[in-house]
Scaffold this active site. Structure first.
Site, PDB file in Angstrom:
ATOM      1  N   LEU A  12       0.826  -1.304  -0.038  1.00 26.93           N
ATOM      2  CA  LEU A  12       0.077  -0.020   0.132  1.00 26.93           C
ATOM      3  C   LEU A  12       0.876   1.384   0.050  1.00 26.93           C
ATOM      4  O   LEU A  12       0.544   2.229   0.521  1.00 26.93           O
ATOM      5  CB  LEU A  12      -1.115   0.012   1.269  1.00 26.93           C
ATOM      6  N   VAL A  14       2.133   4.502  -2.141  1.00 33.25           N
ATOM      7  CA  VAL A  14       1.372   5.259  -2.978  1.00 33.25           C
ATOM      8  C   VAL A  14       0.654   4.543  -4.241  1.00 33.25           C
ATOM      9  O   VAL A  14      -0.552   4.607  -4.570  1.00 33.25           O
ATOM     10  CB  VAL A  14       1.871   6.598  -3.335  1.00 33.25           C
ATOM     11  N   SER A 130       1.208   2.003 -16.201  1.00 36.81           N
ATOM     12  CA  SER A 130       1.937   3.241 -16.333  1.00 36.81           C
ATOM     13  C   SER A 130       0.817   4.418 -16.132  1.00 36.81           C
ATOM     14  O   SER A 130      -0.328   4.399 -16.151  1.00 36.81           O
ATOM     15  CB  SER A 130       2.374   3.503 -17.876  1.00 36.81           C
ATOM     16  N   GLY A 131       1.403   5.907 -15.773  1.00 37.55           N
ATOM     17  CA  GLY A 131       0.489   6.731 -15.347  1.00 37.55           C
ATOM     18  C   GLY A 131       0.969   7.450 -13.943  1.00 37.55           C
ATOM     19  O   GLY A 131       0.391   8.659 -13.494  1.00 37.55           O
ATOM     20  N   ASN A 188       8.727   2.454 -21.071  1.00 37.07           N
ATOM     21  CA  ASN A 188       9.536   3.284 -20.254  1.00 37.07           C
ATOM     22  C   ASN A 188      10.743   3.732 -21.016  1.00 37.07           C
ATOM     23  O   ASN A 188      11.309   4.940 -21.024  1.00 37.07           O
ATOM     24  CB  ASN A 188       9.963   2.593 -19.055  1.00 37.07           C
ATOM     25  N   TYR A 192      12.139   7.613 -21.513  1.00 38.05           N
ATOM     26  CA  TYR A 192      13.274   8.052 -21.535  1.00 38.05           C
ATOM     27  C   TYR A 192      13.871   8.993 -22.730  1.00 38.05           C
ATOM     28  O   TYR A 192      14.291  10.202 -22.537  1.00 38.05           O
ATOM     29  CB  TYR A 192      14.321   6.939 -21.249  1.00 38.05           C
ATOM     30  N   LYS A 262      15.602   4.015 -12.500  1.00 39.19           N
ATOM     31  CA  LYS A 262      15.318   2.551 -11.762  1.00 39.19           C
ATOM     32  C   LYS A 262      15.859   1.689 -12.491  1.00 39.19           C
ATOM     33  O   LYS A 262      15.718   0.383 -12.104  1.00 39.19           O
ATOM     34  CB  LYS A 262      14.033   2.662 -11.024  1.00 39.19           C
ATOM     35  N   HIS A 453      36.738 -13.816 -41.712  1.00 38.53           N
ATOM     36  CA  HIS A 453      35.280 -13.971 -41.220  1.00 38.53           C
ATOM     37  C   HIS A 453      34.462 -14.222 -42.367  1.00 38.53           C
ATOM     38  O   HIS A 453      33.001 -14.264 -42.185  1.00 38.53           O
ATOM     39  CB  HIS A 453      34.861 -12.785 -40.313  1.00 38.53           C
TER      40      HIS A 453
HETATM   41  C1  6PG Z   1       5.130   5.193 -15.515  1.00 39.36           C
HETATM   42  C2  6PG Z   1       6.261   5.508 -15.260  1.00 39.36           C
HETATM   43  C3  6PG Z   1       6.843   4.770 -13.948  1.00 39.36           C
HETATM   44  C4  6PG Z   1       8.172   5.275 -13.203  1.00 39.36           C
HETATM   45  C5  6PG Z   1       9.266   5.357 -14.303  1.00 39.36           C
HETATM   46  C6  6PG Z   1      10.552   6.007 -13.578  1.00 39.36           C
HETATM   47  O1  6PG Z   1       5.082   4.581 -16.417  1.00 39.36           O
HETATM   48  O2  6PG Z   1       4.314   5.600 -14.787  1.00 39.36           O
HETATM   49  O3  6PG Z   1       7.362   4.987 -16.252  1.00 39.36           O
HETATM   50  O4  6PG Z   1       6.824   3.402 -14.102  1.00 39.36           O
HETATM   51  O5  6PG Z   1       8.009   6.877 -12.805  1.00 39.36           O
HETATM   52  O6  6PG Z   1       9.754   3.859 -13.832  1.00 39.36           O
HETATM   53  O7  6PG Z   1      11.565   5.642 -14.066  1.00 39.36           O
HETATM   54  P1  6PG Z   1      13.137   6.160 -13.701  1.00 39.36           P
HETATM   55  O8  6PG Z   1      13.161   6.327 -12.399  1.00 39.36           O
HETATM   56  O9  6PG Z   1      13.891   4.851 -14.370  1.00 39.36           O
HETATM   57  O10 6PG Z   1      12.976   7.409 -14.536  1.00 39.36           O
END
Ligand code: 6PG
Length: 478
Positions: A12, A14, A130-131, A188, A192, A262, A453
């Protein structure tokens, strides 16, 4: 014992809390659990009146609160904590119960967990969500992977809680095994690349156009009403406009220039290397985060390594619009590459990914949500076996129209000494991709010279080796 809750959420923090609230707000009874029981108590105190929750203090109580088959969403930190929860849950579950990992797990872990759970009669689903915090609460984009029959048990809940665009929920069963987490990983990676392109534009607008953060914020606000319209462009305008309470200046100016990560971007890049898919935009974005983290080294280098002499800013109006076009063209390339990667992974793993559906569920709820995804959806609707998005007339023309501006931006940035790894690598990819004959013939010649090769010839079948250092004759080797 069989409980009344349709679904359970353990974890639990966030994201888990908001997902549980979102589900309950849609009239679905939810059992909630957290390793630290106090958090469950706090959760029920804070949100208990939002829906039908059952707060539980032990995993046994949690599983007892669920109807069968049990549907359990695990929302804990990716990695070992997920395995820990599965290990603790397994002896408490029955044949056919479903564990749903909704965190950012690495897809090979999902493949492994699916097999481990199956050995215990448990159905495992790896689900990309995601979101961010707000999406989890108000409507995320959901990328469920795993057994389609298990998905059928949660489909109605997922469709209810997902973001909706034009009446279509932003969720679809992605594919078996690790497919859901794979697609979330590429999402993700694209996130980036999108952000890297935005910061390269910001850097150029700052250091070449000479604009300050609020002025650049306004430009992003304007850009958000055109082709670039997207969540990330919108929030860039907001972040740049934010005034720091302490200094009274732009907040962004006092934020340390070291980006965190991450791991999902790195996984995407590593996977593309394994597949042999050129994924320059996303990979450069990951490298740029690495460079940003070398803050102490950069500090020393800034007074040691020479750059060009700055020249006067060019005509701003042209430059700003050139940057917008460079950003758009590079974005098209980054998405073309990410979708090509998903296509290759789908073929390799027999996932049968519907790429148009991926674009459709990314139109709302997720971090990369954008108008432009409608175009990608349309492209795959017309050409389901498309090799590369750049080959669809809409994108072919978009990039052709932007290319002069894009090239000017790359030249200007290079002359002015502003690093634009994603802009320039995307342009190089474009220039490489549109060449019928590239220069790799010479690589083959060199490989054959030093390692025998072998090479192929354009005018004959078979493979060949030249005795470069001996008599210089060519021999057929197959
Ligand atoms: C999402 C984001 C979420 C997170 C990222 C941040 O789709 O909601 O992608 O999963 O905010 O993983 O990733 P970093 O910390 O690697 O920038």
């Amino acid at each position: 014992m069989t409980g009344q809750s349709r679904i359970g959420v353990t974890g639990l923090a966030v994201m888990g809390a908001n997902l549980a609230r979102n589900i309950a707000r849609h009239g679905v009874p939810v059992a909630v659990h957290n390793r630290t029981g106090a958090r469950t108590t706090e959760f029920i105190e804070a949100y208990g009146d939002e829906g039908e929750f059952t707060g539980t203090q032990s995993l046994q109580e949690f599983v007892d609160a669920l109807e069968r088959p049990r549907r359990i969403i695990v929302m804990v930190k990716a990695g070992k904590p997920v395995d820990g929860v599965i290990t603790e849950l397994t002896p408490l579950l029955d044949e056919g119960d479903i564990i749903i990992d909704a965190g950012n797990s690495h897809f090979p872990d999902t493949v492994r967990r699916t097999a481990e759970c199956a050995a215990n009669g448990i159905r495992f689903m790896g689900v990309g969500v995601s979101g961010g915090e707000e999406g989890a609460l108000l409507g995320p984009s959901i990328m469920p992977g795993g057994d389609p029959e298990a998905y059928a048990e949660v489909k109605d809940v997922f469709e209810a809680i997902a973001a909706q665009v034009d009446g279509t929920p932003c969720v679809v069963h992605v594919g078996p095994g690790g497919a859901g987490h794979y697609v979330k990983m590429v999402h993700n990676g694209i996130e980036y690349a999108d952000m890297q392109l935005i910061v390269e534009a910001y850097d150029l607008l700052t250091h070449v156009a000479g604009l300050d953060a609020p002025a650049i914020g306004k430009i992003f606000e304007e850009w958000n009403s055109g082709d670039l319209e997207s969540f990330l462009i919108e929030i860039t305008g907001k972040v740049l406009a934010k005034v720091d309470e302490k200094t009274g200046g732009p907040l962004v100016d006092v934020i340390v220039d070291r980006a965190g990560q991450k791991g999902t971007g790195t996984w995407t890049a590593i996977d593309a290397l394994g597949l042999g898919i050129p994924l320059t935009g996303i990979t450069e974005a990951v490298f740029a985060r690495g460079l940003s983290a070398l803050r102490d080294e950069r500090k020393k280098a800034s007074t040691t390594l020479a750059g060009p002499n700055p020249s006067a800013a060019e005509d701003r109006t042209d430059l700003v619009d050139d940057i917008r076009q460079a950003l758009y063209a590079s974005k098209v390339v980054a998405y073309a590459q990410g979708f090509a990667q998903m296509r290759a992974a789908s073929l390799q793993n027999d996932w049968n990914l519907d790429l148009g559906a991926m674009a459709t569920i990314w139109r709302g709820g997720c971090i990369i949500r954008a108008q432009f995804l409608n175009r990608i959806r349309d492209a795959y609707a017309e050409h389901p076996d498309l090799d590369n998005l750049l080959m669809v007339p809409y994108f072919t023309e978009a990039v052709a129209n932007a290319q002069d501006a894009w090239r000017r931006v790359v030249v200007t940035a290079t002359e002015q000494g502003v690093a634009i790894p994603a802009f320039s690598s995307s342009l190089s990819y474009y220039d490489g991709y549109r060449r019928e004959r590239g220069p790799a013939n010479l690589i083959q010649g060199l490989r054959d010279f030093f390692g025998a090769h072998t090479y192929e010839r354009i005018d004959a079948e078979g493979s060949f080796h030249t005795r470069w250092a001996q008599d210089g004759t060519e021999v057929r080797t197959d």
